[in-house]
Design a protein around this motif. Structure first.
Motif, PDB file in Angstrom:
ATOM      1  N   HIS A  48       0.799  -1.109   0.102  1.00 44.61           N
ATOM      2  CA  HIS A  48       0.076  -0.066   0.048  1.00 44.61           C
ATOM      3  C   HIS A  48       0.768   1.404  -0.047  1.00 44.61           C
ATOM      4  O   HIS A  48       1.710   1.234   0.713  1.00 44.61           O
ATOM      5  CB  HIS A  48      -1.018   0.060   1.134  1.00 44.61           C
ATOM      6  CG  HIS A  48      -2.017  -1.280   1.287  1.00 44.61           C
ATOM      7  ND1 HIS A  48      -3.162  -1.065   0.475  1.00 44.61           N
ATOM      8  CD2 HIS A  48      -1.881  -2.460   1.583  1.00 44.61           C
ATOM      9  CE1 HIS A  48      -3.616  -2.200   0.605  1.00 44.61           C
ATOM     10  NE2 HIS A  48      -3.029  -3.192   1.254  1.00 44.61           N
ATOM     11  N   GLN A  66       6.556  -1.006   7.496  1.00 42.21           N
ATOM     12  CA  GLN A  66       6.019   0.290   7.134  1.00 42.21           C
ATOM     13  C   GLN A  66       6.953   1.418   7.172  1.00 42.21           C
ATOM     14  O   GLN A  66       7.767   1.395   7.924  1.00 42.21           O
ATOM     15  CB  GLN A  66       4.965   0.327   8.204  1.00 42.21           C
ATOM     16  CG  GLN A  66       3.955  -0.697   8.230  1.00 42.21           C
ATOM     17  CD  GLN A  66       2.983  -0.474   9.488  1.00 42.21           C
ATOM     18  OE1 GLN A  66       2.115   0.351   9.081  1.00 42.21           O
ATOM     19  NE2 GLN A  66       2.671  -1.098  10.337  1.00 42.21           N
ATOM     20  N   GLN A  87      -0.930   1.147   9.086  1.00 43.91           N
ATOM     21  CA  GLN A  87      -1.424  -0.137   9.122  1.00 43.91           C
ATOM     22  C   GLN A  87      -1.001  -0.702  10.642  1.00 43.91           C
ATOM     23  O   GLN A  87       0.052  -0.689  10.815  1.00 43.91           O
ATOM     24  CB  GLN A  87      -1.545  -1.032   8.202  1.00 43.91           C
ATOM     25  CG  GLN A  87      -1.784  -2.660   8.441  1.00 43.91           C
ATOM     26  CD  GLN A  87      -3.550  -2.428   7.927  1.00 43.91           C
ATOM     27  OE1 GLN A  87      -3.892  -1.603   7.310  1.00 43.91           O
ATOM     28  NE2 GLN A  87      -4.232  -3.132   8.570  1.00 43.91           N
TER      29      GLN A  87
END
Length: 149
Positions: A48, A66, A87
């Motif tokens: 993402h 991340q 997330q």
């Protein structure tokens, strides 16, 4: 593709005429298609905002990476910030690093550093310190990277 496709040899050395049967060839085609589908699904990952300044990537192993950045204005020689991950980790964040981008140059150069105070499944706490007289009013960018599962 990380895993190469299987090269299947479906020859039957017996006397049944298996290799000439249209029905059996069709079934074998279905089997090789299914194997290809399984291999392809094993090589996928969930990304993402890949290639942007903030996002995450989940790997098939369960590991998730991340990253992000946060611009802050120094209003004192020491500031703390809490960063919320794009997330939440399902289980645990296992490691975190942070750094600052360009701290200025010439007469406005700051002597500063950033450190990770703590982290959880959802957040990262960082502290930015400067020993410079030029810190007040300076904009700096904190860049961070975390790993978890």
């Amino acid at each position: 593709m990380a895993i190469s496709k299987l090269n299947l040899d479906w020859k039957n050395k017996g006397e049944t005429g298996y290799e000439n049967s249209k029905m059996n060839k069709a079934k074998m085609g279905d089997i090789t298609d299914k194997i290809d589908e399984i291999i392809d699904s094993e090589n996928t990952f969930d990304a993402h905002n890949f290639g942007t300044s903030s996002g995450y990537q989940k790997f098939p192993s369960g590991l998730m990476m991340q990253w992000g950045s946060l611009e802050v204005t120094m209003n004192s020689t020491e500031i703390s910030r809490t960063i919320t991950f794009p997330q939440a980790f399902a289980n645990n964040c296992i490691n975190a690093i942070a750094c600052i981008s360009d701290p200025g140059q010439g007469s406005t150069q700051m002597t500063s550093n950033v450190g990770v105070k703590s982290f959880s499944k959802t957040t990262l706490d960082v502290r930015l310190k400067s020993t410079s007289n030029y810190a007040n009013g300076q904009n700096v960018t904190i860049r961070w990277l975390v790993l978890g599962y």
